[in-house]
Design a protein around this motif. Structure first.
Motif, PDB file in Angstrom:
ATOM      1  N   LEU A 242      12.137  -8.183   4.672  1.00 51.07           N
ATOM      2  CA  LEU A 242      13.268  -9.028   4.282  1.00 51.07           C
ATOM      3  C   LEU A 242      13.536 -10.093   5.349  1.00 51.07           C
ATOM      4  O   LEU A 242      13.736 -11.280   5.023  1.00 51.07           O
ATOM      5  N   ALA A 243      13.511  -9.693   6.611  1.00 50.14           N
ATOM      6  CA  ALA A 243      13.763 -10.637   7.703  1.00 50.14           C
ATOM      7  C   ALA A 243      12.679 -11.711   7.764  1.00 50.14           C
ATOM      8  O   ALA A 243      12.977 -12.891   8.019  1.00 50.14           O
ATOM      9  N   GLN A 244      11.435 -11.327   7.532  1.00 46.28           N
ATOM     10  CA  GLN A 244      10.344 -12.302   7.550  1.00 46.28           C
ATOM     11  C   GLN A 244      10.507 -13.338   6.447  1.00 46.28           C
ATOM     12  O   GLN A 244      10.305 -14.533   6.672  1.00 46.28           O
ATOM     13  N   VAL A 245      10.873 -12.890   5.254  1.00 45.87           N
ATOM     14  CA  VAL A 245      11.060 -13.817   4.132  1.00 45.87           C
ATOM     15  C   VAL A 245      12.203 -14.779   4.418  1.00 45.87           C
ATOM     16  O   VAL A 245      12.103 -15.987   4.177  1.00 45.87           O
ATOM     17  N   LEU A 246      13.297 -14.266   4.968  1.00 49.16           N
ATOM     18  CA  LEU A 246      14.435 -15.128   5.285  1.00 49.16           C
ATOM     19  C   LEU A 246      14.095 -16.126   6.376  1.00 49.16           C
ATOM     20  O   LEU A 246      14.556 -17.278   6.357  1.00 49.16           O
ATOM     21  N   ALA A 247      13.269 -15.714   7.329  1.00 50.07           N
ATOM     22  CA  ALA A 247      12.860 -16.626   8.406  1.00 50.07           C
ATOM     23  C   ALA A 247      12.014 -17.771   7.860  1.00 50.07           C
ATOM     24  O   ALA A 247      12.086 -18.904   8.345  1.00 50.07           O
ATOM     25  N   ASN A 248      11.217 -17.478   6.823  1.00 50.55           N
ATOM     26  CA  ASN A 248      10.361 -18.505   6.229  1.00 50.55           C
ATOM     27  C   ASN A 248      11.138 -19.459   5.329  1.00 50.55           C
ATOM     28  O   ASN A 248      10.674 -20.573   5.071  1.00 50.55           O
ATOM     29  N   ASP A 249      12.284 -19.016   4.825  1.00 48.66           N
ATOM     30  CA  ASP A 249      13.082 -19.860   3.928  1.00 48.66           C
ATOM     31  C   ASP A 249      14.563 -19.644   4.219  1.00 48.66           C
ATOM     32  O   ASP A 249      15.204 -18.777   3.619  1.00 48.66           O
ATOM     33  N   PRO A 250      15.115 -20.427   5.129  1.00 52.62           N
ATOM     34  CA  PRO A 250      16.530 -20.251   5.520  1.00 52.62           C
ATOM     35  C   PRO A 250      17.521 -20.509   4.386  1.00 52.62           C
ATOM     36  O   PRO A 250      18.697 -20.163   4.504  1.00 52.62           O
ATOM     37  N   MET A 251      17.070 -21.112   3.286  1.00 52.15           N
ATOM     38  CA  MET A 251      17.969 -21.386   2.159  1.00 52.15           C
ATOM     39  C   MET A 251      18.271 -20.125   1.350  1.00 52.15           C
ATOM     40  O   MET A 251      19.238 -20.090   0.584  1.00 52.15           O
ATOM     41  N   LEU A 252      17.431 -19.092   1.500  1.00 55.41           N
ATOM     42  CA  LEU A 252      17.649 -17.853   0.762  1.00 55.41           C
ATOM     43  C   LEU A 252      18.773 -17.041   1.387  1.00 55.41           C
ATOM     44  O   LEU A 252      19.005 -17.090   2.597  1.00 55.41           O
ATOM     45  N   ARG A 253      19.434 -16.259   0.533  1.00 54.54           N
ATOM     46  CA  ARG A 253      20.453 -15.339   1.017  1.00 54.54           C
ATOM     47  C   ARG A 253      20.031 -13.915   0.676  1.00 54.54           C
ATOM     48  O   ARG A 253      19.523 -13.652  -0.419  1.00 54.54           O
ATOM     49  N   ALA A 254      20.250 -13.004   1.603  1.00 55.95           N
ATOM     50  CA  ALA A 254      19.886 -11.604   1.392  1.00 55.95           C
ATOM     51  C   ALA A 254      21.083 -10.826   0.884  1.00 55.95           C
ATOM     52  O   ALA A 254      22.196 -10.954   1.416  1.00 55.95           O
ATOM     53  N   ALA A 255      20.857 -10.033  -0.137  1.00 52.84           N
ATOM     54  CA  ALA A 255      21.890  -9.112  -0.604  1.00 52.84           C
ATOM     55  C   ALA A 255      21.857  -7.852   0.248  1.00 52.84           C
ATOM     56  O   ALA A 255      20.860  -7.557   0.921  1.00 52.84           O
ATOM     57  N   SER A 256      22.925  -7.098   0.219  1.00 55.91           N
ATOM     58  CA  SER A 256      22.984  -5.869   1.013  1.00 55.91           C
ATOM     59  C   SER A 256      22.255  -4.712   0.340  1.00 55.91           C
ATOM     60  O   SER A 256      21.922  -3.718   0.987  1.00 55.91           O
ATOM     61  N   SER A 257      22.002  -4.840  -0.968  1.00 57.95           N
ATOM     62  CA  SER A 257      21.291  -3.817  -1.726  1.00 57.95           C
ATOM     63  C   SER A 257      20.849  -4.413  -3.046  1.00 57.95           C
ATOM     64  O   SER A 257      21.294  -5.517  -3.432  1.00 57.95           O
ATOM     65  N   ALA A 258      19.990  -3.694  -3.758  1.00 60.23           N
ATOM     66  CA  ALA A 258      19.585  -4.158  -5.086  1.00 60.23           C
ATOM     67  C   ALA A 258      20.786  -4.221  -6.017  1.00 60.23           C
ATOM     68  O   ALA A 258      20.951  -5.171  -6.800  1.00 60.23           O
ATOM     69  N   GLU A 259      21.660  -3.212  -5.918  1.00 61.65           N
ATOM     70  CA  GLU A 259      22.840  -3.175  -6.779  1.00 61.65           C
ATOM     71  C   GLU A 259      23.770  -4.346  -6.495  1.00 61.65           C
ATOM     72  O   GLU A 259      24.316  -4.964  -7.423  1.00 61.65           O
ATOM     73  N   ALA A 260      23.932  -4.676  -5.204  1.00 61.55           N
ATOM     74  CA  ALA A 260      24.797  -5.798  -4.843  1.00 61.55           C
ATOM     75  C   ALA A 260      24.208  -7.115  -5.348  1.00 61.55           C
ATOM     76  O   ALA A 260      24.936  -7.998  -5.803  1.00 61.55           O
ATOM     77  N   LEU A 261      22.902  -7.250  -5.273  1.00 62.92           N
ATOM     78  CA  LEU A 261      22.260  -8.471  -5.776  1.00 62.92           C
ATOM     79  C   LEU A 261      22.500  -8.627  -7.273  1.00 62.92           C
ATOM     80  O   LEU A 261      22.846  -9.718  -7.749  1.00 62.92           O
ATOM     81  N   ILE A 262      22.323  -7.545  -8.006  1.00 62.56           N
ATOM     82  CA  ILE A 262      22.499  -7.604  -9.463  1.00 62.56           C
ATOM     83  C   ILE A 262      23.935  -7.976  -9.824  1.00 62.56           C
ATOM     84  O   ILE A 262      24.169  -8.669 -10.824  1.00 62.56           O
ATOM     85  N   ARG A 263      24.889  -7.568  -9.016  1.00 62.43           N
ATOM     86  CA  ARG A 263      26.303  -7.866  -9.298  1.00 62.43           C
ATOM     87  C   ARG A 263      26.734  -9.242  -8.789  1.00 62.43           C
ATOM     88  O   ARG A 263      27.865  -9.660  -9.028  1.00 62.43           O
ATOM     89  N   GLU A 264      25.843  -9.955  -8.102  1.00 64.43           N
ATOM     90  CA  GLU A 264      26.191 -11.248  -7.519  1.00 64.43           C
ATOM     91  C   GLU A 264      26.580 -12.253  -8.605  1.00 64.43           C
ATOM     92  O   GLU A 264      25.818 -12.512  -9.532  1.00 64.43           O
ATOM     93  N   PRO A 265      27.768 -12.857  -8.527  1.00 58.40           N
ATOM     94  CA  PRO A 265      28.173 -13.848  -9.535  1.00 58.40           C
ATOM     95  C   PRO A 265      27.252 -15.071  -9.504  1.00 58.40           C
ATOM     96  O   PRO A 265      26.757 -15.469  -8.448  1.00 58.40           O
ATOM     97  N   GLY A 266      27.045 -15.648 -10.654  1.00 55.59           N
ATOM     98  CA  GLY A 266      26.303 -16.897 -10.727  1.00 55.59           C
ATOM     99  C   GLY A 266      24.823 -16.771 -10.992  1.00 55.59           C
ATOM    100  O   GLY A 266      24.145 -17.784 -11.194  1.00 55.59           O
ATOM    101  N   LEU A 267      24.274 -15.563 -10.991  1.00 56.57           N
ATOM    102  CA  LEU A 267      22.845 -15.397 -11.296  1.00 56.57           C
ATOM    103  C   LEU A 267      22.600 -15.608 -12.789  1.00 56.57           C
ATOM    104  O   LEU A 267      23.416 -15.223 -13.628  1.00 56.57           O
TER     105      LEU A 267
END
Length: 327
Positions: free
Chosen positions: A42-67
C-alpha cells in the motif's frame, strides 16, 4: 460532457497495479481510493501516485462517499463477500477472476444481482477483443456461417514456468492447487471465449498432472470438451520456451480463425492466403480501451459486453470440472 467516475480499488497486487496503470490518465475512470492488506504494498503504491488516498480498510473504502464503482483485485477467497458489501453500499462491481472459491455463495450472490438488478462484471480481457467479435460473426448463434460449419476447436498453452515472471509479486496462492494454477488464470480466458460463442461446454475427458507435494498447482492438462456438439481439444503445461505462449484455433469446413498471443487474430478461407486482422499489439490496445468504455457503461447502467457473475461462474464450473479430471 460526461463526468468523471470515481473508482475504489481493493487489492494492489499484480492485477490491481496493472489496472491502476491502465486507468492513469483515462478521460472518465479515475481511481481515488485504494486499499491492500499488505501495508508495504500500500505504501509503495501511494508513493508512486501521491494523488491516491488510502482507506483504513476494505470496508471503509466501500463506505466512502462519492464512489461510483468498486474494482476487486484480491485473491479469489474474499471476492463474493466484498461484492456483497459493495452491493449493500449501492456500488457496481468489477471483479477479477476466478470469481469464487465458494460456488454456493456465488450462486446466492448471482440471485441477489438478478433480483435487485445490481451491476456486476468480471474482468475477462478478451470480452472486448477483435478476436471474440470475429468468432461471433463466424460461429455465433446469429452467424451466417461465412466459413462454413465449425468442425473443431483447439487450445494450446505453454509456460516456461508458473507463475510467470511478471506474476512473482502476486503471492503464493497463484502457484498453489487450492486457488491458483494456469488453468484458472489463463485457460479460463479461452473457455470464456468458447462459451460466449458456443454456449456451455461439457468435459468429455481430462487428465491433470500435479506435483507430488500435494500443494502446488497443476503441471499439465490434456482434455477434451464438447460445446454445441463441437469437439474441443486442450493441451496445456509448463515447459515452453516462452513465458506465455497461447493459441486457439477454430477450424471450419471452409476456413479457420486463429487467436494467438492473446489479441492476435488471423483468418484463412480455403484456397486463400492467411489474413491478419491487425497487429497484435494494436489489437491489444484497442481491446483494452474498449473494455474501459464498457466498464464506464456498466457503471452508468448502460448496455455493455462485460461478462456478468453468472457467465463467469459458468466458466469456472467448466474449469473446475477440467481440474477434477475425468478418465
Amino acid at each position: 460532457m460526461p463526468g468523471v467516475l470515481s473508482i475504489g480499488v481493493v487489492g494492489l497486487g499484480v492485477m490491481g497495479q496493472r489496472m491502476l496503470a491502465r486507468l492513469a490518465g483515462h478521460a472518465r475512470l479515475r481511481v481515488t481510493q485504494v486499499w491492500d492488506e499488505n501495508p508495504v504494498v500500500l505504501a509503495q503504491v501511494l508513493a508512486n501516485d501521491p494523488m491516491l488516498r488510502a482507506a483504513s480498510s476494505a470496508e471503509a473504502l466501500i463506505r466512502e462517499p462519492g464512489l461510483h464503482g468498486l474494482y476487486i483485485a484480491t485473491p479469489p477467497g474474499p471476492h463474493i463477500a466484498l461484492s456483497e458489501r459493495a452491493f449493500d453500499a449501492g456500488l457496481p462491481v468489477l471483479c477479477e477472476k476466478p470469481l469464487t472459491t465458494d460456488f454456493a455463495a456465488a450462486r446466492a450472490c448471482i440471485e441477489r444481482i438478478e433480483q435487485e438488478r445490481r451491476r456486476a462484471a468480471v474482468n475477462y480481457s478478451l470480452a472486448s477483443s477483435t478476436g471474440l467479435a470475429q468468432l461471433q460473426l463466424a460461429f455465433g448463434a446469429a452467424s451466417r456461417r461465412p466459413l462454413g460449419a465449425l468442425r473443431d476447436v483447439r487450445i494450446d498453452l505453454r509456460f516456461a514456468a508458473w507463475p510467470r515472471p511478471w506474476q512473482a509479486g502476486a503471492g503464493a496462492w497463484l502457484s498453489q492447487r487450492a486457488e491458483g494454477g494456469f488453468t484458472r488464470e489463463v485457460l479460463s480466458h479461452f473457455i470464456f471465449v468458447l462459451q460466449r460463442v458456443l454456449g456451455p461446454a461439457r468435459v468429455v475427458r481430462s487428465e491433470v498432472v500435479y506435483p507430488a507435494d500435494g500443494i502446488g498447482s497443476e503441471l499439465s492438462v490434456e482434455a477434451e470438451l464438447s460445446a454445441a456438439g463441437v469437439p474441443v481439444m486442450i493441451s496445456a503445461g509448463i515447459g515452453g520456451e516462452r513465458a506465455d505462449d497461447n493459441r486457439m484455433l477454430w477450424r471450419a469446413s471452409e476456413g479457420e480463425i486463429e487467436l494467438r498471443d492473446w489479441f492476435g487474430v488471423t483468418q484463412q478461407r480455403q484456397g486463400e492466403r492467411v489474413q491478419s486482422l491487425g497487429d497484435a499489439e494494436t489489437l491489444r490496445m484497442n481491446g483494452m480501451t474498449d473494455q474501459l468504455g464498457h466498464w464506464a457503461a456498466m457503471l452508468e447502467g448502460r448496455s455493455h459486453s462485460l461478462p456478468g457473475f453468472a457467465e463467469a461462474l459458468a466458466v469456472q464450473q467448466t474449469i473446475e470440472a477440467i481440474l477434477a479430471g475425468k478418465p
